[in-house]
Enzyme design. Sequence first.
Site, mmCIF file in Angstrom:
data_model
loop_
_atom_site.group_PDB
_atom_site.id
_atom_site.type_symbol
_atom_site.label_atom_id
_atom_site.label_comp_id
_atom_site.label_asym_id
_atom_site.label_seq_id
_atom_site.Cartn_x
_atom_site.Cartn_y
_atom_site.Cartn_z
ATOM 1 N N ASP A 234 7.408 -1.807 16.030
ATOM 2 C CA ASP A 234 6.899 -0.507 16.475
ATOM 3 C C ASP A 234 5.510 -0.631 17.087
ATOM 4 O O ASP A 234 4.944 0.354 17.552
ATOM 5 C CB ASP A 234 6.859 0.469 15.280
ATOM 6 C CG ASP A 234 6.560 1.907 15.709
ATOM 7 O OD1 ASP A 234 5.721 2.553 15.045
ATOM 8 O OD2 ASP A 234 7.139 2.370 16.711
ATOM 9 N N ARG B 9 0.335 -3.153 12.373
ATOM 10 C CA ARG B 9 -0.391 -3.379 13.617
ATOM 11 C C ARG B 9 0.061 -4.705 14.201
ATOM 12 O O ARG B 9 0.393 -5.653 13.472
ATOM 13 C CB ARG B 9 -1.909 -3.446 13.347
ATOM 14 C CG ARG B 9 -2.554 -2.101 13.076
ATOM 15 C CD ARG B 9 -2.664 -1.251 14.334
ATOM 16 N NE ARG B 9 -3.420 -0.015 14.133
ATOM 17 C CZ ARG B 9 -2.897 1.137 13.726
ATOM 18 N NH1 ARG B 9 -1.597 1.206 13.440
ATOM 19 N NH2 ARG B 9 -3.651 2.215 13.602
ATOM 20 N N GLU C 249 -0.363 -2.743 23.711
ATOM 21 C CA GLU C 249 0.467 -1.533 23.898
ATOM 22 C C GLU C 249 -0.331 -0.443 24.615
ATOM 23 O O GLU C 249 -1.564 -0.368 24.439
ATOM 24 C CB GLU C 249 0.993 -1.034 22.546
ATOM 25 C CG GLU C 249 -0.086 -0.566 21.596
ATOM 26 C CD GLU C 249 0.456 -0.214 20.210
ATOM 27 O OE1 GLU C 249 1.140 -1.053 19.584
ATOM 28 O OE2 GLU C 249 0.198 0.917 19.777
ATOM 29 N N GLY D 159 0.841 -1.196 0.000
ATOM 30 C CA GLY D 159 0.000 0.000 0.000
ATOM 31 C C GLY D 159 0.868 1.235 0.000
ATOM 32 O O GLY D 159 2.046 1.175 -0.382
ATOM 33 N N ARG D 160 0.328 2.352 0.436
ATOM 34 C CA ARG D 160 1.062 3.636 0.415
ATOM 35 C C ARG D 160 2.386 3.506 1.173
ATOM 36 O O ARG D 160 3.436 3.944 0.710
ATOM 37 C CB ARG D 160 0.212 4.722 1.040
ATOM 38 C CG ARG D 160 -1.084 5.057 0.297
ATOM 39 C CD ARG D 160 -1.876 6.049 1.112
ATOM 40 N NE ARG D 160 -3.066 6.548 0.449
ATOM 41 C CZ ARG D 160 -4.282 6.040 0.618
ATOM 42 N NH1 ARG D 160 -4.450 4.991 1.414
ATOM 43 N NH2 ARG D 160 -5.325 6.557 0.004
ATOM 44 N N ILE D 161 2.354 2.913 2.368
ATOM 45 C CA ILE D 161 3.567 2.838 3.183
ATOM 46 C C ILE D 161 4.529 1.801 2.608
ATOM 47 O O ILE D 161 5.730 2.044 2.479
ATOM 48 C CB ILE D 161 3.213 2.535 4.657
ATOM 49 C CG1 ILE D 161 2.410 3.693 5.254
ATOM 50 C CG2 ILE D 161 4.469 2.251 5.481
ATOM 51 C CD1 ILE D 161 1.860 3.435 6.649
ATOM 52 N N HIS E 182 5.563 2.707 19.035
ATOM 53 C CA HIS E 182 4.491 3.080 18.105
ATOM 54 C C HIS E 182 4.619 4.549 17.726
ATOM 55 O O HIS E 182 3.714 5.355 17.960
ATOM 56 C CB HIS E 182 3.121 2.798 18.710
ATOM 57 C CG HIS E 182 2.026 2.800 17.674
ATOM 58 N ND1 HIS E 182 0.795 2.213 17.873
ATOM 59 C CD2 HIS E 182 1.961 3.329 16.427
ATOM 60 C CE1 HIS E 182 0.031 2.377 16.809
ATOM 61 N NE2 HIS E 182 0.723 3.057 15.916
HETATM 62 C C1 8YV Z 1 -1.539 6.777 14.905
HETATM 63 C C2 8YV Z 1 -1.002 4.947 13.545
HETATM 64 O O1 8YV Z 1 -1.888 7.939 14.319
HETATM 65 O O2 8YV Z 1 -1.503 6.036 11.550
HETATM 66 C C3 8YV Z 1 -1.809 5.125 12.316
HETATM 67 O O3 8YV Z 1 -2.742 4.333 12.132
HETATM 68 O O4 8YV Z 1 -0.836 3.897 14.023
HETATM 69 C C4 8YV Z 1 -0.432 6.127 14.177
HETATM 70 O O5 8YV Z 1 0.202 6.953 13.267
HETATM 71 C C5 8YV Z 1 -1.120 6.926 16.306
HETATM 72 O O6 8YV Z 1 -1.908 6.045 16.984
HETATM 73 C C6 8YV Z 1 -1.250 8.344 16.799
HETATM 74 O O7 8YV Z 1 -1.676 8.401 18.116
#
Ligand code: 8YV
Length: 315
Positions: A258, A234, A263, A154-156, A281
């Site tokens: 991460d 995740r 968590e 995906g994007r990342i 994270h």
């Molecule tokens: C959250 C993330 O924004 O983008 C996501 O889905 O996991 C993080 O970048 C993070 O939980 C910020 O509090």
Amino acid sequence: MTKPHILQIGSYPDWDQAPLDAAFICHRYFEAVDKTAFLAKVGPDVRAIATRGDLGAGRAIIDACPRLEMISVYGVGYDAVDMAACRARGIAVTNTPDVLSEDCADLGVAMMLCASRGMVGAEAWARNGSWATKGGYPLQRRVWGKRAGILGLGRIGIEVAKRLQGFGMDIAYSARHEKETPGDWAYIADPVALAARSDFLFVTLSASADTRHIVGQAVIAALGPQGMLINISRAGNIDELALLDALETGALGLAALDVFEGEPAINPRFLALRNVLLQPHHASGTFETRQAMGQLVRDNLSAHFAGQALLTPVV
Ligand code: 8YV
């Protein structure tokens, strides 16, 4: 005109909270001692929810807000939002994609380099006098030119792969279907096969019930004692207990994580391991990206209440 009532699930930096309070009546769920009583009191007035990727909005919260029209997520991952409940009631959901892709990819690549080259231990070696008393730091593992697998393009994942091209790595990816790619990246549908031909396996796919534990014992064993797993997606995408077993026995060489089940509480078994890099994270955790995320949360809320098209609706 009275400001719309929104339910704010978690805290935001001050630079986000001030404009949010200026535009909306923000009911701070995270500050409530008795959250059930709080929802019963404010829920009937709530027209939108502002939440975070790590916090989401479960069915109980959604059901407590009978006038709920939309949920704006500060983050790209909306797996913690009960999407079935939203679809059943026609509640729109937005997230903050794109603005965080590069930062997340940067941290994933940095985690690979840091763990593979033993940089945490090397910093201690230089700082605690070992260099002078014990000599050169132990040899580590090369990154450039090795084989990389991207689980979820995906994007990342695309940003990770683009960065790895700069290291001359042999790149393959797994996704629902083959994609046009900006590089010569091999498509391998099966995650086990992808792991078997990877030295570094990045987990970058969005989390859902379908992807839960997609990285299980078979993928981990295929990556093997010389392999390294990097997770910036995740925790649920990985069978964490199988990962711990493999790291403890050496069936998997290294991991850089991460995200974690439960968590910010981390399974204490990780804390006893030297072959895992732990990160809190923070893949999107830069000033620039978090400010862009907060702006997008507000812009989606404002667009909704202005009757305009949402900027980044999830589909
Ligand atoms: C959250 C993330 O924004 O983008 C996501 O889905 O996991 C993080 O970048 C993070 O939980 C910020 O509090």
